[in-house]
Motif scaffolding. Structure first.
Motif: not given
Length: 198
Positions: A45-51, A111-117, A119-122, A146-154
């Motif tokens: 996730c480092l590239p989007p984090i740096l951005l 594991a699930a939470t970390n790996w799921l991060s 696609p949503f980070a990008y 808002l849509i992105l956060v909703s998709m993440f929570l779902i």
């Protein structure tokens, strides 16, 4: 560090879990080792984090008096804030799962939470890039975020349901634990470290 094929394998498993297919669980390494290795997701996730950090620095400089500096120390403090944003929800989830008698699911949840991060980070990085390149679309960007956060929570809800069965109160608590503490903690830590945008 896990390679692209391995990460893709995990993400495919998560996608199957989101779709309600139990076969997805078999694609996720839920062992203690797999849980620890999932923290390599931070580097993925480092590239989007740096951005995000660059965007934060630009907003910080714009809001401060002329001549304000925000160099290496500023980015180090942002890294500290990011670190706590990753670790605190993990610790809280561990406590919650232990109290609820689901401690054996901890490694899978981590594991699930970390790996799921990833696609949503990008996806979040793409929205930040839009803000930087097309600054005249704040309303649209806010709606897309808002849509992105909703998709993440779902997605989290469906994955946790696959890992923890039908324990709805536990699942809801786990989902909230991944976002609510981060929102409050991030504001407090950024203010404490002096990197909050005024």
């Amino acid at each position: 560090m896990p390679g692209f094929e391995e990460v893709k394998f995990y993400l495919q498993g998560l996608w199957l879990m989101i779709l309600g297919n139990p076969a997805g669980v078999t694609r996720l390494d839920t062992s203690p080792r797999g849980s620890l290795r999932s923290f390599w997701a931070i580097l993925w996730c480092l590239p989007p984090i740096l951005l995000s950090w660059i965007s934060t620095r630009m907003a910080f400089i714009a809001a401060m008096p002329p001549g304000t500096e925000a160099g290496g120390l500023f980015f180090f403090r942002l890294a500290l804030s990011e670190f706590f944003g990753w670790i605190v929800p993990v610790l809280l989830a561990g406590v919650l799962l232990a109290i609820a008698g689901f401690g054996d699911r901890f490694n899978g949840v981590v594991a699930a939470t970390n790996w799921l991060s990833i696609p949503f980070a990008y996806a979040n990085g793409f929205l930040i890039l839009l803000i930087l390149l097309v600054p005249g679309l704040p309303g649209l960007i806010a709606f897309l975020w808002l849509i992105l956060v909703s998709m993440f929570l779902i997605s989290l809800e469906r994955i946790y349901r696959m890992l923890c069965g039908g324990n709805t109160p536990l699942i809801v608590a786990l989902v909230l634990m991944q976002i609510v503490p981060v929102l409050f903690l991030s504001d407090w830590i950024n203010g404490f470290l002096g990197v909050a945008v005024p």
